[in-house]
Design a protein around this motif. Structure first.
Motif, PDB file in Angstrom:
ATOM      1  N   ILE A  68       0.856  -1.182   0.000  1.00 13.72           N
ATOM      2  CA  ILE A  68       0.000   0.000   0.000  1.00 13.72           C
ATOM      3  C   ILE A  68       0.892   1.233   0.000  1.00 13.72           C
ATOM      4  O   ILE A  68       1.753   1.395   0.868  1.00 13.72           O
ATOM      5  N   VAL A  69       0.684   2.109  -0.979  1.00 10.29           N
ATOM      6  CA  VAL A  69       1.445   3.354  -1.062  1.00 10.29           C
ATOM      7  C   VAL A  69       0.472   4.516  -0.889  1.00 10.29           C
ATOM      8  O   VAL A  69      -0.536   4.601  -1.597  1.00 10.29           O
ATOM      9  N   THR A  70       0.767   5.398   0.064  1.00 14.44           N
ATOM     10  CA  THR A  70      -0.006   6.621   0.233  1.00 14.44           C
ATOM     11  C   THR A  70       0.941   7.795   0.030  1.00 14.44           C
ATOM     12  O   THR A  70       2.028   7.832   0.599  1.00 14.44           O
ATOM     13  N   GLU A  71       0.526   8.750  -0.778  1.00 19.29           N
ATOM     14  CA  GLU A  71       1.407   9.854  -1.148  1.00 19.29           C
ATOM     15  C   GLU A  71       0.670  11.181  -1.068  1.00 19.29           C
ATOM     16  O   GLU A  71      -0.480  11.290  -1.523  1.00 19.29           O
ATOM     17  N   ILE A  72       1.331  12.175  -0.488  1.00 21.32           N
ATOM     18  CA  ILE A  72       0.778  13.521  -0.443  1.00 21.32           C
ATOM     19  C   ILE A  72       1.760  14.464  -1.122  1.00 21.32           C
ATOM     20  O   ILE A  72       2.959  14.475  -0.820  1.00 21.32           O
ATOM     21  N   GLU A  73       1.248  15.243  -2.033  1.00 21.56           N
ATOM     22  CA  GLU A  73       2.042  16.167  -2.843  1.00 21.56           C
ATOM     23  C   GLU A  73       2.939  17.041  -1.971  1.00 21.56           C
ATOM     24  O   GLU A  73       2.465  17.726  -1.049  1.00 21.56           O
ATOM     25  N   GLY A  74       4.242  16.989  -2.214  1.00 20.81           N
ATOM     26  CA  GLY A  74       5.187  17.818  -1.502  1.00 20.81           C
ATOM     27  C   GLY A  74       5.574  17.332  -0.124  1.00 20.81           C
ATOM     28  O   GLY A  74       6.525  17.834   0.469  1.00 20.81           O
ATOM     29  N   VAL A  75       4.843  16.348   0.398  1.00 21.85           N
ATOM     30  CA  VAL A  75       5.082  15.880   1.764  1.00 21.85           C
ATOM     31  C   VAL A  75       5.817  14.551   1.779  1.00 21.85           C
ATOM     32  O   VAL A  75       6.801  14.378   2.504  1.00 21.85           O
ATOM     33  N   GLY A  76       5.353  13.591   0.986  1.00 23.89           N
ATOM     34  CA  GLY A  76       6.093  12.349   0.949  1.00 23.89           C
ATOM     35  C   GLY A  76       5.286  11.154   0.487  1.00 23.89           C
ATOM     36  O   GLY A  76       4.048  11.163   0.491  1.00 23.89           O
ATOM     37  N   ARG A  77       6.022  10.128   0.087  1.00 20.27           N
ATOM     38  CA  ARG A  77       5.468   8.868  -0.406  1.00 20.27           C
ATOM     39  C   ARG A  77       5.753   7.797   0.647  1.00 20.27           C
ATOM     40  O   ARG A  77       6.894   7.447   0.906  1.00 20.27           O
ATOM     41  N   LEU A  78       4.684   7.279   1.250  1.00 21.26           N
ATOM     42  CA  LEU A  78       4.775   6.344   2.366  1.00 21.26           C
ATOM     43  C   LEU A  78       4.397   4.946   1.883  1.00 21.26           C
ATOM     44  O   LEU A  78       3.295   4.733   1.375  1.00 21.26           O
ATOM     45  N   VAL A  79       5.309   4.001   2.048  1.00 14.24           N
ATOM     46  CA  VAL A  79       5.093   2.614   1.622  1.00 14.24           C
ATOM     47  C   VAL A  79       4.838   1.745   2.846  1.00 14.24           C
ATOM     48  O   VAL A  79       5.517   1.871   3.870  1.00 14.24           O
ATOM     49  N   ASN A  80       3.846   0.853   2.729  1.00  7.66           N
ATOM     50  CA  ASN A  80       3.509  -0.059   3.821  1.00  7.66           C
ATOM     51  C   ASN A  80       3.137  -1.415   3.238  1.00  7.66           C
ATOM     52  O   ASN A  80       2.600  -1.504   2.134  1.00  7.66           O
ATOM     53  N   PHE A  81       3.444  -2.464   3.992  1.00  6.81           N
ATOM     54  CA  PHE A  81       3.137  -3.826   3.568  1.00  6.81           C
ATOM     55  C   PHE A  81       2.190  -4.475   4.568  1.00  6.81           C
ATOM     56  O   PHE A  81       2.317  -4.263   5.784  1.00  6.81           O
ATOM     57  N   ILE A  82       1.256  -5.266   4.064  1.00 11.11           N
ATOM     58  CA  ILE A  82       0.271  -5.928   4.914  1.00 11.11           C
ATOM     59  C   ILE A  82       0.739  -7.343   5.237  1.00 11.11           C
ATOM     60  O   ILE A  82       1.023  -8.142   4.333  1.00 11.11           O
ATOM     61  N   GLY A  83       0.831  -7.636   6.529  1.00  8.36           N
ATOM     62  CA  GLY A  83       1.166  -8.979   6.991  1.00  8.36           C
ATOM     63  C   GLY A  83       0.003  -9.581   7.741  1.00  8.36           C
ATOM     64  O   GLY A  83      -1.028  -8.936   7.974  1.00  8.36           O
ATOM     65  N   GLY A  84       0.176 -10.816   8.160  1.00  5.38           N
ATOM     66  CA  GLY A  84      -0.863 -11.517   8.893  1.00  5.38           C
ATOM     67  C   GLY A  84      -0.488 -11.713  10.353  1.00  5.38           C
ATOM     68  O   GLY A  84       0.354 -10.993  10.899  1.00  5.38           O
ATOM     69  N   ASP A  85      -1.095 -12.714  10.976  1.00  4.20           N
ATOM     70  CA  ASP A  85      -0.914 -12.911  12.413  1.00  4.20           C
ATOM     71  C   ASP A  85       0.503 -13.355  12.769  1.00  4.20           C
ATOM     72  O   ASP A  85       0.878 -13.347  13.952  1.00  4.20           O
ATOM     73  N   GLU A  86       1.299 -13.709  11.777  1.00  2.28           N
ATOM     74  CA  GLU A  86       2.699 -14.041  12.075  1.00  2.28           C
ATOM     75  C   GLU A  86       3.453 -12.838  12.646  1.00  2.28           C
ATOM     76  O   GLU A  86       4.469 -12.987  13.325  1.00  2.28           O
ATOM     77  N   LEU A  87       2.931 -11.630  12.400  1.00  5.03           N
ATOM     78  CA  LEU A  87       3.575 -10.421  12.932  1.00  5.03           C
ATOM     79  C   LEU A  87       3.457 -10.324  14.451  1.00  5.03           C
ATOM     80  O   LEU A  87       4.198  -9.577  15.088  1.00  5.03           O
ATOM     81  N   LEU A  88       2.526 -11.073  15.028  1.00  2.19           N
ATOM     82  CA  LEU A  88       2.362 -11.044  16.483  1.00  2.19           C
ATOM     83  C   LEU A  88       3.613 -11.488  17.206  1.00  2.19           C
ATOM     84  O   LEU A  88       3.893 -11.069  18.332  1.00  2.19           O
ATOM     85  N   SER A  89       4.405 -12.330  16.571  1.00  2.00           N
ATOM     86  CA  SER A  89       5.624 -12.813  17.199  1.00  2.00           C
ATOM     87  C   SER A  89       6.654 -11.711  17.362  1.00  2.00           C
ATOM     88  O   SER A  89       7.615 -11.854  18.116  1.00  2.00           O
ATOM     89  N   GLY A  90       6.442 -10.585  16.661  1.00  2.00           N
ATOM     90  CA  GLY A  90       7.383  -9.486  16.758  1.00  2.00           C
ATOM     91  C   GLY A  90       7.082  -8.527  17.873  1.00  2.00           C
ATOM     92  O   GLY A  90       7.816  -7.554  18.085  1.00  2.00           O
ATOM     93  N   HIS A  91       5.959  -8.740  18.576  1.00  5.10           N
ATOM     94  CA  HIS A  91       5.582  -7.816  19.678  1.00  5.10           C
ATOM     95  C   HIS A  91       5.939  -8.438  21.016  1.00  5.10           C
ATOM     96  O   HIS A  91       5.938  -9.647  21.169  1.00  5.10           O
TER      97      HIS A  91
END
Length: 254
Positions: free
Chosen positions: A231-254
């Motif tokens: 998922i990429v969200t971008e605002i003119e002049g401010v920045g391009r923000l990239v994000n990736f969607i993971g599943g419940d396996e990410l719980l192990s990182g908390h």
């Protein structure tokens, strides 16, 4: 100038954007954005989030009109995430959508700010992506904790852009892509409650402090985000923000 924070070679560093769009480290060396681990661009204070602040988005989710008074709720710091990081989609949900939002960062301690003076208390702006899970939503006017305060559910960055570098924050294009496909295309000019109106409203009831963050809402065009999506969200002049969607396996990182 654009300011950011990263982890590089085990150290948390304050960085800036180089002339060629890469990352300039404090010692002057330049590295690719993929060579660092991104953090939110600063430690934020109180995080205010706006709901239904674009009339088209209010209509999109079955409201005939946006609320006459700003709909504001608070977010905890653990909800924030950095550029190029992963956000968890719980296995039990059926609809989780992105929300491209302009973030306004307060630069001065202030109270009872007049609309005409509002920009004088702004330090800068950030791009944010405030994911929401429709399954968890009980009331659009009072989003519950599971909707807006999940760990890492709100990527911010990569940059904090100085307010002086944005000529008109009420005329910026916002766009979002899912796996390269454009889904959202709006403009901050379509906010129901403008940035000066929001600052005046919030400061009329409480003191605002340096580092407080106001997330100003999202236009229409939100779409489901699934595990594996970029998922990429971008605002003119401010920045391009990239994000990736993971599943419940990410719980192990908390």
């Amino acid at each position: 100038m654009k300011h950011g924070r990263v982890v590089y070679q085990g150290q948390v560093l304050a960085v800036t954007e180089s002339a060629d769009g890469r990352v300039q480290l404090p010692d002057g060396s330049i590295v690719a954005e993929t060579a660092v681990q991104w953090l939110p661009p600063m430690d934020f204070g109180t995080i205010f989030a706006l709901g239904l602040n674009y009339a088209d988005h209010a209509k999109e989710i079955a409201f005939n009109k946006a609320p006459e008074e700003p709909l504001v709720f608070l977010k905890g710091p653990n909800a924030l995430n950095g550029h190029r990081c992963h956000t968890r989609r719980p296995a039990d949900v059926t609809y989780m959508h992105f929300e491209c939002e302009l973030g306004v960062v307060i630069g001065k301690t202030c109270r009872n700010v007049k609309r005409e003076d509002a920009y004088s208390v702004v330090a800068g702006y950030v791009t944010a992506n405030d994911y929401a899970i429709r399954d968890y939503l009980e009331n659009y006017y009072r989003p519950n904790l599971r909707v807006k305060n999940r760990d890492g559910a709100t990527p911010v960055g990569p940059w904090l852009v100085d307010a002086t570098d944005i000529a008109d924050p009420m005329n910026l294009r916002l766009r979002s892509w899912v796996n390269g496909e454009l889904k959202q295309d709006g403009n901050t000019a379509d906010m129901v409650h403008s940035i000066p109106a929001l600052i005046a409203h919030l400061s009329s009831m409480m003191t605002l402090n340096p580092g407080d963050l106001i997330l100003t809402g999202t236009p229409d065009g939100v779409a489901d985000s699934r595990v594996g999506d970029e998922i990429v969200t971008e605002i003119e002049g401010v920045g391009r923000l990239v994000n990736f969607i993971g599943g419940d396996e990410l719980l192990s990182g908390h």
